[in-house]
Design a protein around this motif. Structure first.
Motif, PDB file in Angstrom:
ATOM      1  N   SER A  32      11.366   0.847   2.092  1.00  0.00           N
ATOM      2  CA  SER A  32      11.764   0.910   0.681  1.00  0.00           C
ATOM      3  C   SER A  32      11.874  -0.486   0.070  1.00  0.00           C
ATOM      4  O   SER A  32      11.847  -1.491   0.767  1.00  0.00           O
ATOM      5  N   GLY A  33      11.994  -0.491  -1.255  1.00  0.00           N
ATOM      6  CA  GLY A  33      12.314  -1.729  -1.949  1.00  0.00           C
ATOM      7  C   GLY A  33      11.150  -2.582  -2.401  1.00  0.00           C
ATOM      8  O   GLY A  33      11.359  -3.666  -2.934  1.00  0.00           O
TER       9      GLY A  33
ATOM     10  N   LEU B 129       0.827  -1.210   0.000  1.00  0.00           N
ATOM     11  CA  LEU B 129       0.000   0.000   0.000  1.00  0.00           C
ATOM     12  C   LEU B 129       0.863   1.262   0.000  1.00  0.00           C
ATOM     13  O   LEU B 129       0.519   2.246  -0.667  1.00  0.00           O
ATOM     14  N   LEU B 130       1.974   1.244   0.705  1.00  0.00           N
ATOM     15  CA  LEU B 130       2.871   2.395   0.692  1.00  0.00           C
ATOM     16  C   LEU B 130       3.384   2.654  -0.721  1.00  0.00           C
ATOM     17  O   LEU B 130       3.399   3.796  -1.194  1.00  0.00           O
ATOM     18  N   SER B 131       3.770   1.605  -1.413  1.00  0.00           N
ATOM     19  CA  SER B 131       4.207   1.754  -2.796  1.00  0.00           C
ATOM     20  C   SER B 131       3.071   2.284  -3.665  1.00  0.00           C
ATOM     21  O   SER B 131       3.269   3.167  -4.503  1.00  0.00           O
TER      22      SER B 131
ATOM     23  N   HIS C  27      -2.370   9.586   3.555  1.00  0.00           N
ATOM     24  CA  HIS C  27      -2.428   8.127   3.612  1.00  0.00           C
ATOM     25  C   HIS C  27      -1.009   7.560   3.680  1.00  0.00           C
ATOM     26  O   HIS C  27      -0.726   6.640   4.456  1.00  0.00           O
ATOM     27  N   LYS C  28      -0.147   8.118   2.842  1.00  0.00           N
ATOM     28  CA  LYS C  28       1.249   7.667   2.827  1.00  0.00           C
ATOM     29  C   LYS C  28       1.893   7.912   4.189  1.00  0.00           C
ATOM     30  O   LYS C  28       2.587   7.041   4.724  1.00  0.00           O
ATOM     31  N   ALA C  29       1.654   9.083   4.771  1.00  0.00           N
ATOM     32  CA  ALA C  29       2.237   9.411   6.077  1.00  0.00           C
ATOM     33  C   ALA C  29       1.750   8.441   7.156  1.00  0.00           C
ATOM     34  O   ALA C  29       2.534   8.017   8.016  1.00  0.00           O
ATOM     35  N   ARG C  30       0.470   8.081   7.108  1.00  0.00           N
ATOM     36  CA  ARG C  30      -0.056   7.119   8.093  1.00  0.00           C
ATOM     37  C   ARG C  30       0.629   5.769   7.950  1.00  0.00           C
ATOM     38  O   ARG C  30       0.985   5.132   8.938  1.00  0.00           O
TER      39      ARG C  30
END
Length: 171
Positions: free
Chosen positions: A70-71, A17-19, A54-57
């Motif tokens: 990462s990755g 989800l972060l990606s 959303h990304k920050a959460r």
């Protein structure tokens, strides 16, 4: 990483989800620029700001889990964004500046709703995992994002029904 248990799967899905959110942050400005309806452009720009949240959460949750952020690449989001870009590129190539904007906007909404549905599925899943793993704070953050994704989807549906699809039908 091959998940061995629910905790591993939870982390895997969070990284996915972060990606996805990171990719979407890059794609939303282009979608906004290609929208001809002011309300649709505003919806994309507003959702860009939400997406940053959303990304920050997700980063906050992954930091608490002490996980490398990462990755990992979300190939599902990569494909959805690629399809949206192809729609805009094909429309521009075929029609240039005279592209039927109602049709393009309807296509942008269709693409954006695919993204929203993908995210709704992802956030619903990780929120359930968080609850099962006893991660109440994560569950609350993920539930907040899930509700925002549902609201974004509802807004897109409203825009499509109230104006964009009607314009597209006349093109």
């Amino acid at each position: 990483m091959t998940p061995q248990n629910l905790q591993d799967l939870y982390v895997y899905q969070l990284r996915d989800l972060l990606s996805a959110e990171t990719q979407l942050i890059s794609a939303l400005p282009t979608m906004a620029e290609n929208a001809s309806t002011p309300d649709l452009e505003r919806a994309f720009r507003d959702h860009l700001e939400e997406t940053r949240g959303h990304k920050a959460r997700l980063e906050q949750i992954l930091d608490r889990l002490k996980v490398d952020k990462s990755g990992h690449t979300c190939h599902g989001m990569k494909g959805l964004i690629k399809e949206a870009k192809e729609l805009v590129d094909d429309s521009t190539r075929l029609f240039g500046k005279d592209a039927p904007h109602g049709v393009r906007d309807a296509g942008l909404i269709a693409s954006a709703q695919r993204v929203e549905h993908y995210e709704i599925a992802g956030y619903g899943t990780v929120a359930t995992y968080a609850e099962m793993l006893g991660r109440a704070e994560d569950h609350a953050l993920l539930g907040q994002t899930l509700e925002e994704e549902k609201k974004a989807d509802s807004l897109l549906t409203r825009l499509a029904k109230e104006s964009v699809n009607t314009r597209a039908a006349r093109a």
